[in-house]
Design a protein around this motif. Structure first.
Motif, PDB file in Angstrom:
ATOM      1  N   LEU A  22       0.713  -1.240   0.026  1.00 36.90           N
ATOM      2  CA  LEU A  22      -0.097  -0.128   0.050  1.00 36.90           C
ATOM      3  C   LEU A  22       1.062   1.311   0.016  1.00 36.90           C
ATOM      4  O   LEU A  22       2.132   1.312   0.595  1.00 36.90           O
ATOM      5  N   PRO A  23       0.289   2.415  -0.652  1.00 40.24           N
ATOM      6  CA  PRO A  23       1.278   3.701  -0.426  1.00 40.24           C
ATOM      7  C   PRO A  23       1.181   4.198   0.901  1.00 40.24           C
ATOM      8  O   PRO A  23       0.315   4.027   1.706  1.00 40.24           O
ATOM      9  N   ILE A  42      -3.276   6.736   5.599  1.00 39.84           N
ATOM     10  CA  ILE A  42      -3.428   6.217   6.731  1.00 39.84           C
ATOM     11  C   ILE A  42      -3.327   4.673   6.617  1.00 39.84           C
ATOM     12  O   ILE A  42      -2.975   3.856   7.753  1.00 39.84           O
ATOM     13  N   HIS A  43      -3.949   3.984   5.623  1.00 36.70           N
ATOM     14  CA  HIS A  43      -3.987   2.589   5.544  1.00 36.70           C
ATOM     15  C   HIS A  43      -2.487   1.878   5.760  1.00 36.70           C
ATOM     16  O   HIS A  43      -2.428   1.134   6.326  1.00 36.70           O
ATOM     17  N   ARG A  56       5.449  -0.545  -4.750  1.00 40.47           N
ATOM     18  CA  ARG A  56       3.864  -0.404  -5.136  1.00 40.47           C
ATOM     19  C   ARG A  56       3.499  -1.854  -5.393  1.00 40.47           C
ATOM     20  O   ARG A  56       4.107  -3.037  -4.914  1.00 40.47           O
ATOM     21  N   PHE A  57       2.184  -1.952  -5.427  1.00 44.83           N
ATOM     22  CA  PHE A  57       1.669  -3.237  -5.695  1.00 44.83           C
ATOM     23  C   PHE A  57       1.647  -3.809  -7.025  1.00 44.83           C
ATOM     24  O   PHE A  57       1.544  -2.930  -7.995  1.00 44.83           O
ATOM     25  N   VAL A 100      -6.516  -3.102  -0.620  1.00 44.36           N
ATOM     26  CA  VAL A 100      -7.795  -2.602  -1.053  1.00 44.36           C
ATOM     27  C   VAL A 100      -8.357  -3.578  -1.953  1.00 44.36           C
ATOM     28  O   VAL A 100      -7.749  -4.292  -2.232  1.00 44.36           O
ATOM     29  N   GLY A 132     -12.482   2.228   7.706  1.00 49.08           N
ATOM     30  CA  GLY A 132     -11.610   3.040   8.410  1.00 49.08           C
ATOM     31  C   GLY A 132     -11.747   4.485   7.640  1.00 49.08           C
ATOM     32  O   GLY A 132     -12.543   4.446   6.737  1.00 49.08           O
ATOM     33  N   MET A 133     -11.146   5.453   8.260  1.00 48.04           N
ATOM     34  CA  MET A 133     -11.247   6.830   7.540  1.00 48.04           C
ATOM     35  C   MET A 133      -9.842   7.628   7.957  1.00 48.04           C
ATOM     36  O   MET A 133      -9.312   7.179   9.087  1.00 48.04           O
ATOM     37  N   ILE A 156      -8.924   6.540  11.645  1.00 47.34           N
ATOM     38  CA  ILE A 156      -7.877   5.415  11.428  1.00 47.34           C
ATOM     39  C   ILE A 156      -8.917   4.110  11.164  1.00 47.34           C
ATOM     40  O   ILE A 156      -9.875   4.191  10.525  1.00 47.34           O
ATOM     41  N   SER A 191     -12.176   5.057  -5.957  1.00 46.81           N
ATOM     42  CA  SER A 191     -11.776   4.138  -7.224  1.00 46.81           C
ATOM     43  C   SER A 191     -10.307   3.551  -6.876  1.00 46.81           C
ATOM     44  O   SER A 191      -9.567   4.119  -6.415  1.00 46.81           O
ATOM     45  N   GLY A 192     -10.294   2.375  -6.795  1.00 49.58           N
ATOM     46  CA  GLY A 192      -9.262   1.529  -6.397  1.00 49.58           C
ATOM     47  C   GLY A 192      -8.700   1.941  -5.055  1.00 49.58           C
ATOM     48  O   GLY A 192      -7.594   1.938  -4.846  1.00 49.58           O
ATOM     49  N   TYR A 233      -8.556   4.711  -3.576  1.00 49.17           N
ATOM     50  CA  TYR A 233      -8.581   6.280  -3.863  1.00 49.17           C
ATOM     51  C   TYR A 233     -10.035   7.221  -3.696  1.00 49.17           C
ATOM     52  O   TYR A 233     -10.677   6.828  -4.520  1.00 49.17           O
ATOM     53  N   LEU A 280     -11.625  -1.497 -10.477  1.00 45.85           N
ATOM     54  CA  LEU A 280     -11.530  -0.311  -9.627  1.00 45.85           C
ATOM     55  C   LEU A 280     -12.553  -0.249  -8.590  1.00 45.85           C
ATOM     56  O   LEU A 280     -12.393   0.790  -7.640  1.00 45.85           O
ATOM     57  N   TYR A 287      -5.156   9.721 -10.948  1.00 41.00           N
ATOM     58  CA  TYR A 287      -6.400   9.049 -10.549  1.00 41.00           C
ATOM     59  C   TYR A 287      -7.769   9.539 -10.706  1.00 41.00           C
ATOM     60  O   TYR A 287      -8.588   8.959 -10.723  1.00 41.00           O
ATOM     61  N   GLN A 312     -12.667   8.004 -16.357  1.00 37.74           N
ATOM     62  CA  GLN A 312     -12.290   6.577 -17.182  1.00 37.74           C
ATOM     63  C   GLN A 312     -13.128   6.721 -18.303  1.00 37.74           C
ATOM     64  O   GLN A 312     -13.123   6.079 -19.271  1.00 37.74           O
TER      65      GLN A 312
HETATM   66  C1  MCA Z   1      -3.640   4.171 -10.165  1.00 38.33           C
HETATM   67  N1  MCA Z   1      -4.487   4.764 -11.186  1.00 38.33           N
HETATM   68  C2  MCA Z   1      -5.626   4.796 -10.769  1.00 38.33           C
HETATM   69  C3  MCA Z   1      -5.666   4.190  -9.545  1.00 38.33           C
HETATM   70  N2  MCA Z   1      -4.490   4.036  -9.141  1.00 38.33           N
HETATM   71  N3  MCA Z   1      -6.846   5.317 -11.641  1.00 38.33           N
HETATM   72  C4  MCA Z   1      -7.857   5.322 -10.988  1.00 38.33           C
HETATM   73  N4  MCA Z   1      -8.185   4.965  -9.575  1.00 38.33           N
HETATM   74  C5  MCA Z   1      -6.692   4.069  -8.899  1.00 38.33           C
HETATM   75  N5  MCA Z   1      -6.961   3.783  -7.539  1.00 38.33           N
HETATM   76  C6  MCA Z   1      -4.144   5.201 -12.655  1.00 38.33           C
HETATM   77  C7  MCA Z   1      -2.721   6.152 -12.586  1.00 38.33           C
HETATM   78  O1  MCA Z   1      -3.089   7.330 -12.368  1.00 38.33           O
HETATM   79  C8  MCA Z   1      -1.932   5.732 -13.802  1.00 38.33           C
HETATM   80  O2  MCA Z   1      -2.691   6.267 -14.841  1.00 38.33           O
HETATM   81  C9  MCA Z   1      -2.480   4.196 -14.146  1.00 38.33           C
HETATM   82  O3  MCA Z   1      -3.337   3.907 -13.282  1.00 38.33           O
HETATM   83  C10 MCA Z   1      -1.138   3.359 -13.661  1.00 38.33           C
HETATM   84  O4  MCA Z   1      -0.480   3.792 -12.339  1.00 38.33           O
HETATM   85  P1  MCA Z   1      -0.280   2.836 -11.266  1.00 38.33           P
HETATM   86  O5  MCA Z   1       0.325   3.456 -10.032  1.00 38.33           O
HETATM   87  O6  MCA Z   1       0.714   1.722 -11.988  1.00 38.33           O
HETATM   88  O7  MCA Z   1      -1.463   2.075 -10.832  1.00 38.33           O
HETATM   89  P2  MCA Z   1      -1.826   0.782 -10.093  1.00 38.33           P
HETATM   90  O8  MCA Z   1      -0.753   0.068  -9.704  1.00 38.33           O
HETATM   91  O9  MCA Z   1      -2.485  -0.196 -10.987  1.00 38.33           O
HETATM   92  O10 MCA Z   1      -2.654   1.068  -8.831  1.00 38.33           O
HETATM   93  C11 MCA Z   1      -3.982   0.644  -8.624  1.00 38.33           C
HETATM   94  C12 MCA Z   1      -3.793   0.341  -6.889  1.00 38.33           C
HETATM   95  C13 MCA Z   1      -3.514   1.729  -6.354  1.00 38.33           C
HETATM   96  C14 MCA Z   1      -2.593  -0.704  -6.588  1.00 38.33           C
HETATM   97  C15 MCA Z   1      -5.011  -0.394  -6.624  1.00 38.33           C
HETATM   98  O11 MCA Z   1      -4.340   2.551  -6.928  1.00 38.33           O
HETATM   99  C16 MCA Z   1      -3.365   1.719  -4.954  1.00 38.33           C
HETATM  100  O12 MCA Z   1      -2.447   1.421  -4.493  1.00 38.33           O
HETATM  101  N6  MCA Z   1      -4.543   2.008  -4.044  1.00 38.33           N
HETATM  102  C17 MCA Z   1      -4.580   1.907  -2.783  1.00 38.33           C
HETATM  103  C18 MCA Z   1      -4.828   3.323  -2.138  1.00 38.33           C
HETATM  104  C19 MCA Z   1      -4.893   3.472  -0.515  1.00 38.33           C
HETATM  105  O13 MCA Z   1      -4.031   2.706   0.112  1.00 38.33           O
HETATM  106  N7  MCA Z   1      -6.056   4.020  -0.130  1.00 38.33           N
HETATM  107  C20 MCA Z   1      -6.057   4.124   1.316  1.00 38.33           C
HETATM  108  C21 MCA Z   1      -7.000   5.340   1.490  1.00 38.33           C
HETATM  109  P3  MCA Z   1      -1.944   7.258 -16.167  1.00 38.33           P
HETATM  110  O14 MCA Z   1      -1.001   6.144 -16.372  1.00 38.33           O
HETATM  111  O15 MCA Z   1      -3.075   7.317 -16.933  1.00 38.33           O
HETATM  112  O16 MCA Z   1      -1.473   8.102 -15.579  1.00 38.33           O
HETATM  113  S1  MCA Z   1      -8.277   5.231   2.609  1.00 38.33           S
HETATM  114  C22 MCA Z   1      -7.781   5.129   4.043  1.00 38.33           C
HETATM  115  O17 MCA Z   1      -6.402   5.123   4.418  1.00 38.33           O
HETATM  116  C23 MCA Z   1      -8.581   4.826   5.094  1.00 38.33           C
HETATM  117  C24 MCA Z   1      -7.758   5.124   6.566  1.00 38.33           C
HETATM  118  C25 MCA Z   1      -9.152   3.321   4.842  1.00 38.33           C
HETATM  119  O18 MCA Z   1     -10.229   2.793   5.230  1.00 38.33           O
HETATM  120  O19 MCA Z   1      -8.009   2.538   4.658  1.00 38.33           O
END
Ligand code: MCA
Ligand code: AMP
Length: 522
Positions: free
Chosen positions: A220-221, A225-226, A247-248, A268, A320-321, A325, A422-423, A425, A455, A489, A493
């Motif tokens: 995860l990035p 917070i995740h 990265r994933f 996610v 979470g949020m 957290i 979305s994914g 984010y 996503l 992101y 789409q």
């Molecule tokens: C990447 N891209 C996306 C997304 N991620 N487009 C839409 N939605 C997304 N989530 C786009 C990029 O902009 C790029 O577009 C292309 O996809 C390739 O980028 P890359 O980084 O290689 O993408 P990926 O590896 O396929 O990423 C998908 C992913 C990533 C692994 C699911 O989005 C991710 O790590 N998501 C986790 C987010 C997270 O940790 N959220 C927690 C927040 P282009 O090439 O056109 O520029 S919520 C939180 O923290 C609370 C506490 C909770 O409850 O958890």
């Protein structure tokens, strides 16, 4: 029973004393024991202090996952600074808002991010240091009253301050600011204290039986917070190991699972659908690991079931949020009920209230989810008004809608605020609409979320072109316009063109009608 640490630093240093030689971090070819990470973090702290950082000043982390991220994160805390988390995809407008709103004094970034940051640094009067994590970075350009240097030079040029401030951090000290948006306007900085982070980590590690024996595969990035607030802090607190990835990547995760040292994976839902697709192409299956956790977005029943069939294990879904957290979790032992986000973590409370009367509702009735406990944030940075409306006494209004079963399991059924996930984010339609309305060829616009197989939800824009300019406006132009101004992101789409948008009697766009209409066409 150990006494609860009052800060993230104390949680970490307690594990350092207990397990100095144990590996805390694996990354590519590098390995760090607790003692080694402590040395690195202390160096960061000394250098930050030597560069003039004072208690309570803000330092932004704007970089990809790496050991530097984690060492700098700890170092900022050790120097009594406040960490500001920044998504690596952010563009100038987002960066400008967050760095100036938080009054960031120093920024730690990487060479890939520097070109974007470079555009705005001269407009940030409080920013006086940028440290770039790179082996061959040479800063170019003129920067007023700003020092830009690479990490090694920063560490070497600044005279060492061996003795850090002996005053320990308090649970009430602000540890970090995470930006998150509401229904309107600019994103707000949610302030989490050291007490919030530690209390939630104690609750999470207890509920999930996380111990020093665990090895967490973390893809995860770290700027959310995740990854950071749950993954990294839980590992510090328990004295366990983080197997960190830049990265994933589904194939890499699958291969790592096959090697057998991983005991936990946090992801996610998009990561789980990609792991299912990966498994379908492979002949061998990984052995069971102790725990797979999903969160940040709804996990579909289909993904839960397919994963159970292919991997022989039930994913544990939690909710979470950024502001709170982790709130709710399916049980580690006991029924993991798909479609639900489980029950409150130990020491935390939740309830459902009526949207209008704000009175608690009976089991089975749908309303807004509220949460209360030591994990709930301190408030929004320099935004008393938003903080006041976020609370109902000591209950925090999550903005998520849901209901509770008579045996205590919560189900999230919708959102009171407009939000597309979305994914994992969050994308706020209003932010994308504001950017698109500035386009000379666009007369009206509505941003909606529609289902997406990978996503979960996708950003879809419905555009009404300016009559005189409609021939020059096409899908590519709409996407290009967004990509230049927003994190990638958030770009649509799908771009759909329409002659008009449905509006109610007050002139408000009826997005539910648009959603129904386009969902039928999917
Ligand atoms: C990447 N891209 C996306 C997304 N991620 N487009 C839409 N939605 C997304 N989530 C786009 C990029 O902009 C790029 O577009 C292309 O996809 C390739 O980028 P890359 O980084 O290689 O993408 P990926 O590896 O396929 O990423 C998908 C992913 C990533 C692994 C699911 O989005 C991710 O790590 N998501 C986790 C987010 C997270 O940790 N959220 C927690 C927040 P282009 O090439 O056109 O520029 S919520 C939180 O923290 C609370 C506490 C909770 O409850 O958890
Ligand atoms: P953020 O503000 O980025 O921390 O995102 C938090 C939001 O993600 C929550 O308010 C929920 O809307 C959503 N969320 C987190 N976990 C889940 C989950 N397991 N199921 C559904 N939505 C979730």
């Amino acid at each position: 029973m150990h006494t609860r640490p009052s800060s993230v630093v104390e949680a970490f240093t307690t594990s350092c004393q207990r397990y100095p030689q144990k590996l805390v971090l694996l990354f590519e070819q590098q390995q760090y024991s607790f003692a080694q990470l402590n040395t690195l973090a202390t160096r960061w702290a000394s250098s930050l202090r030597a560069a003039g950082l004072r208690a309570g000043e803000r330092v932004a982390l704007f970089q990809e996952n790496s050991p530097t991220f984690i060492a700098a994160y700890l170092g900022i805390f050790m120097a009594r600074g406040i960490v500001v988390l920044i998504n690596t995809q952010y563009r100038q407008t987002e960066l400008r808002h967050m760095l100036s709103d938080a009054g960031v004094r120093m920024c730690i970034t990487d060479a890939e991010r520097w070109p974007e940051l470079q555009y705005i640094v001269n407009d940030m009067p409080l920013l006086d240091y940028v440290v770039v994590h790179s082996i061959d970075f040479l800063p170019e350009g003129q920067y007023d009253a700003l020092t830009v240097m690479d990490e090694a030079t920063f560490m070497d040029q600044t005279p060492r301050v061996e003795e850090l401030d002996p005053v320990p951090l308090k649970a009430t000290d602000i540890a970090l600011i995470g930006y998150t948006s509401g229904t309107t306007g600019r994103s707000k900085g949610a302030m989490l204290t050291h007490g919030n982070l530690v209390a939630n980590s104690v609750a999470v590690t207890t509920a999930w039986q996380w111990s020093a024996e665990d090895c967490l595969l973390l893809t995860l990035p770290l700027f959310h917070i995740h990854g950071l607030g749950v993954g990294v802090i839980g590992s510090f607190l328990t004295g366990s190991t983080i197997d960190l990835r830049r990265r994933f990547d589904a194939a890499d995760v699958y291969d790592t699972l096959l090697q057998g040292q991983t005991t936990m994976f946090f992801g996610v839902p998009t990561m789980y659908t990609r792991l299912i697709a990966e498994a379908q192409q492979r002949d061998v299956r990984p052995a069971s690991i102790r725990l797979y956790v999903s969160g940040s977005a709804p996990l579909s029943q289909q993904t839960f079931e397919e994963f159970a069939e292919l991997f022989g294990q039930q994913i544990l879904e939690r909710y979470g949020m950024t502001e709170t957290i982790m709130n709710l979790t399916n049980p580690y032992e006991g029924e993991r009920r798909p479609g639900t986000v489980g029950l409150p973590f130990p020491g935390q409370a939740a309830r459902i209230v009526d949207m209008q009367t704000r009175q608690p509702l009976a089991d089975g009735e749908t309303g807004e989810i509220q949460v209360r406990g030591p994990h709930v944030f301190h408030g929004y940075w320099r935004n008393r008004e938003a903080t006041a409306t976020a609370f109902d006494g000591d209950w925090f209004n999550t903005g998520d809608l849901g209901w509770r079963s008579d045996d205590g399991y919560y189900t999230i059924s919708g959102r009171a605020r407009e939000l597309i996930i979305s994914g994992g984010y969050n994308v706020y339609p209003r932010e994308v609409e504001d950017v698109l309305l500035a386009h000379p060829g666009i007369a009206e616009v509505a941003v909606i979320g529609l289902p997406h197989p990978d996503l979960g939800e996708q950003v879809v824009v419905v555009v009404v072109p300016q009559p005189a300019l409609h021939e020059t406006l096409d899908t590519q132009e709409v996407i290009r316009w967004c990509r230049e101004r927003l994190a990638s992101y958030k770009k649509p789409q799908q771009v759909l063109f329409s002659a008009h948008l449905p509006r109610n009697i007050l002139g408000k766009i009826q997005k539910h009608i648009l959603k129904q209409h386009y969902e039928r066409q999917e």
